[in-house]
Design a protein around this motif. Structure first.
Motif, PDB file in Angstrom:
ATOM      1  N   LYS A 320     -19.701  18.261  78.891  1.00 18.15           N
ATOM      2  CA  LYS A 320     -19.686  17.547  80.163  1.00 18.15           C
ATOM      3  C   LYS A 320     -20.482  16.261  80.018  1.00 18.15           C
ATOM      4  O   LYS A 320     -21.656  16.290  79.652  1.00 18.15           O
ATOM      5  CB  LYS A 320     -20.292  18.423  81.262  1.00 18.15           C
ATOM      6  CG  LYS A 320     -20.168  17.872  82.677  1.00 18.15           C
ATOM      7  CD  LYS A 320     -20.721  18.896  83.675  1.00 18.15           C
ATOM      8  CE  LYS A 320     -20.488  18.470  85.103  1.00 18.15           C
ATOM      9  NZ  LYS A 320     -21.021  19.492  86.065  1.00 18.15           N
ATOM     10  N   GLU A 322     -21.406  12.257  81.749  1.00 17.90           N
ATOM     11  CA  GLU A 322     -21.382  11.361  82.896  1.00 17.90           C
ATOM     12  C   GLU A 322     -22.056  10.045  82.533  1.00 17.90           C
ATOM     13  O   GLU A 322     -23.012  10.022  81.752  1.00 17.90           O
ATOM     14  CB  GLU A 322     -22.100  11.963  84.107  1.00 17.90           C
ATOM     15  CG  GLU A 322     -21.335  13.036  84.831  1.00 17.90           C
ATOM     16  CD  GLU A 322     -22.008  13.444  86.139  1.00 17.90           C
ATOM     17  OE1 GLU A 322     -21.713  12.836  87.184  1.00 17.90           O
ATOM     18  OE2 GLU A 322     -22.835  14.367  86.103  1.00 17.90           O
ATOM     19  N   GLY A 351     -17.124  10.585  85.054  1.00 18.89           N
ATOM     20  CA  GLY A 351     -17.483  11.836  84.399  1.00 18.89           C
ATOM     21  C   GLY A 351     -16.274  12.548  83.823  1.00 18.89           C
ATOM     22  O   GLY A 351     -15.136  12.353  84.269  1.00 18.89           O
ATOM     23  N   ARG A 372     -17.444  22.100  87.948  1.00 26.46           N
ATOM     24  CA  ARG A 372     -16.617  20.928  88.204  1.00 26.46           C
ATOM     25  C   ARG A 372     -17.371  19.872  89.021  1.00 26.46           C
ATOM     26  O   ARG A 372     -18.354  20.162  89.695  1.00 26.46           O
ATOM     27  CB  ARG A 372     -15.333  21.326  88.942  1.00 26.46           C
ATOM     28  CG  ARG A 372     -14.418  22.230  88.145  1.00 26.46           C
ATOM     29  CD  ARG A 372     -13.105  22.473  88.876  1.00 26.46           C
ATOM     30  NE  ARG A 372     -12.466  23.682  88.381  1.00 26.46           N
ATOM     31  CZ  ARG A 372     -12.252  24.774  89.100  1.00 26.46           C
ATOM     32  NH1 ARG A 372     -12.578  24.797  90.383  1.00 26.46           N
ATOM     33  NH2 ARG A 372     -11.693  25.826  88.554  1.00 26.46           N
ATOM     34  N   PHE A 373     -16.864  18.651  88.955  1.00 28.19           N
ATOM     35  CA  PHE A 373     -17.410  17.547  89.735  1.00 28.19           C
ATOM     36  C   PHE A 373     -16.908  17.618  91.177  1.00 28.19           C
ATOM     37  O   PHE A 373     -15.786  18.056  91.440  1.00 28.19           O
ATOM     38  CB  PHE A 373     -16.979  16.199  89.136  1.00 28.19           C
ATOM     39  CG  PHE A 373     -17.420  15.988  87.724  1.00 28.19           C
ATOM     40  CD1 PHE A 373     -18.749  15.767  87.409  1.00 28.19           C
ATOM     41  CD2 PHE A 373     -16.501  16.007  86.683  1.00 28.19           C
ATOM     42  CE1 PHE A 373     -19.160  15.554  86.105  1.00 28.19           C
ATOM     43  CE2 PHE A 373     -16.884  15.794  85.379  1.00 28.19           C
ATOM     44  CZ  PHE A 373     -18.226  15.579  85.083  1.00 28.19           C
ATOM     45  N   TYR A 403     -13.432  12.128  86.824  1.00 22.48           N
ATOM     46  CA  TYR A 403     -13.560  11.283  88.011  1.00 22.48           C
ATOM     47  C   TYR A 403     -14.051   9.895  87.632  1.00 22.48           C
ATOM     48  O   TYR A 403     -14.639   9.677  86.567  1.00 22.48           O
ATOM     49  CB  TYR A 403     -14.512  11.912  89.037  1.00 22.48           C
ATOM     50  CG  TYR A 403     -15.986  11.637  88.794  1.00 22.48           C
ATOM     51  CD1 TYR A 403     -16.633  10.560  89.410  1.00 22.48           C
ATOM     52  CD2 TYR A 403     -16.737  12.458  87.959  1.00 22.48           C
ATOM     53  CE1 TYR A 403     -17.975  10.308  89.192  1.00 22.48           C
ATOM     54  CE2 TYR A 403     -18.086  12.220  87.741  1.00 22.48           C
ATOM     55  CZ  TYR A 403     -18.694  11.141  88.365  1.00 22.48           C
ATOM     56  OH  TYR A 403     -20.018  10.892  88.142  1.00 22.48           O
TER      57      TYR A 403
END
Length: 513
Positions: A320, A322, A351, A372-373, A403
């Motif tokens: 993950k 960002e 992200g 999840r975002f 996103y």
């Protein structure tokens, strides 16, 4: 007559008033003379230092006064490099003062003193046979902070307010260690308990280690469930040329529970327990003049988390990442000297949640709602409800795997309030997209090739059409603890199923897009 003042009493009061005035005048005169004498001494000292900046000198001793609760060994690592015996050449006076200031700065940044320690210099006893004409003794006077701090109050975070109780034990073992115990209840977080122990490495305030644990229960109304967390972490933080870095390992037991009656099948499918074991690295470089209401400067921030892959285990596996960037520039006005208070701020966040095989296996699994975002709300894409962008199942915002969001904000002082006050009128345009990972065509499901194809396809979809967008105006107040916004928003682009909000929207947080 009743109530009439005796002439003798009147005379006594007048004499007493005159005595008080005379005493006050005398005290003021003494204070003025002492201040003038001090200023004269400081000017004389400055002149002497300026006239002797290149004078050779050797620091023969350094003494720290007032540090009763601080270990000598802790101070030794900071002070020893100052001593001339540990240098390969003599100091000049200006170099000695500069290096002493640097050591004092390191002491102060450990946050165990109430104010910056002061420095004084003296000559050693001339009758001491071990002293030389170039020797100087350095005295550092400090005042330690209380070792125990207890406070209660309220605080504001992103889209949430809370009440807390905090106990801090400082300088526990005499090496700038701290133990922080915190309990809080909030509008979203029903309860949260946290304990963390923090210590510098080798007396260096720029390198610190931390261990901690937490237990919390958070209501997530946008997805009809409650999340319970229990676990711990260990962190290493350091300050480098590129900014503040942090490397951490965390192990968390998570539970999706307390589902509403109308919870969607997606939320119910992720209900129950999961264990996340992950390593995270983050880098932050914040050069803004005032982070809550920047007028100039920039921020760059990136983070990468690796969970469940290889020896990390657990029962979720992903990578993950960002990134975030923000820049602010002042807009000058003709005829106005100095800052006009008008600034243009731009921000961008993105992200990616990349599925990985669990452990040493080869099969990838879809992401869980815990990981999840979420996108939308008053702290990122204004004009949409919390979690209002991206995939939905019924009334639930179930989050996405990719996103991107951006914002442009024009901030202006409120008339008759002034540019030096933390109030601004804001005009903004912001937008973003949040997508679930798409399935790759022609690839075997749950394979690494399918994951790669799905990520490429989803990233390509981000640029397909306009993002969901909103514009508006509002009022901003930058309190020292958080930023408050009251905006009137008008959604401009809305995708099917997304939850927009036209009209007034209140937001508070410490990190706003």
């Amino acid at each position: 007559m009743a109530g009439q003042i005796d002439p003798e009493d009147r005379i006594f009061e007048q004499l007493k008033r005159r005595d008080d005035q005379a005493q006050e005048k005398k005290t003021r005169s003494v204070n003025d003379r002492e201040r003038a004498l001090y200023e004269k001494q400081q000017r004389r000292l400055s002149q002497l230092i300026e006239a002797n900046t290149t004078l050779p000198c050797t620091i023969s001793s350094v003494r720290v006064l007032g540090a009763r609760n601080t270990r000598p060994g802790f101070l030794k690592r900071i002070i020893d490099p100052l001593l001339s015996a540990n240098q390969d050449r003599p100091y000049t006076l200006s170099e000695a003062l500069r290096e002493t200031q640097y050591a004092v700065d390191k002491l102060y940044r450990h946050d165990i003193f109430t104010e910056r320690p002061s420095i004084s210099i003296d000559r050693p006893d001339p009758t001491d046979p071990s002293s030389t004409p170039t020797d100087i003794d350095v005295y550092i006077s400090a005042r330690e902070r209380s070792r125990l701090t207890f406070k209660t109050g309220t605080e504001a975070g992103n889209t949430e307010g809370s009440a807390f109780t905090n106990l801090t034990l400082r300088n526990i073992f005499g090496g700038a260690e701290s133990l922080d115990l915190n309990a809080s209840v909030g509008t979203r977080t029903r309860s949260a308990y946290q304990a963390r122990f923090d210590s510098p490495i080798l007396s260096n305030p720029d390198v610190r280690a931390e261990v901690g644990g937490l237990a919390s229960s958070t209501q997530k109304g946008w997805a009809s469930h409650e999340e319970i967390l229990k676990g711990g972490w260990t962190k290493l933080r350091w300050l480098g040329m590129g900014g503040k870095s942090e490397l951490s390992y965390s192990g968390l037991w998570r539970q999706v529970t307390g589902m509403a009656e109308n919870a969607s099948p997606t939320v119910r499918g992720d209900a129950g327990d999961s264990v996340k074991s992950s390593i995270t690295y983050s880098l932050t470089n914040d050069q803004r003049d005032y982070p809550l209401l920047p007028q100039s400067g920039y921020l760059t921030k990136s983070s990468f988390e690796l969970a469940g892959w290889g020896p990390l285990q657990g029962d979720v596996a992903f990578a993950k990442s960002e990134v975030e960037a923000q820049g602010a520039v002042q807009i000058p006005l003709p005829g106005i000297k100095g800052r006009s208070g008008i600034s243009l701020t731009t921000g961008f966040r993105a992200g990616l949640l990349y599925p990985l095989p669990l452990g040493f296996g080869s099969k990838t699994e879809g992401s869980r709602i815990n990981d999840r975002f979420q996108l939308g709300g008053p702290t990122d894409v204004r004009g949409f409800r919390l979690g209002g962008l991206g995939p939905r199942d019924g009334n639930d915002a179930v989050g996405g795997d990719v996103y991107a969001a951006g914002s442009v904000n024009l901030l202006m002082p409120i008339p008759r309030v002034g540019a030096d006050k933390p109030f601004r009128i804001q005009a903004f345009v912001n937008g973003g997209r949040l997508l679930a990972l798409r399935k790759a065509k022609g690839e075997r499901e749950h394979s690494s090739a399918a994951a790669r194809g799905g990520v490429r396809s989803t990233i390509a979809e981000l640029g397909n059409g306009l993002p969901s967008m909103a514009a508006g105006v509002g009022v901003v107040y930058a309190h020292p603890a958080a930023r408050f916004e009251l905006n009137f928003s008008l959604p401009l682009v809305i995708r099917k199923g997304e939850d927009a909000r036209k009209g007034l929207q209140f937001g508070l947080g410490v990190s706003m897009l």
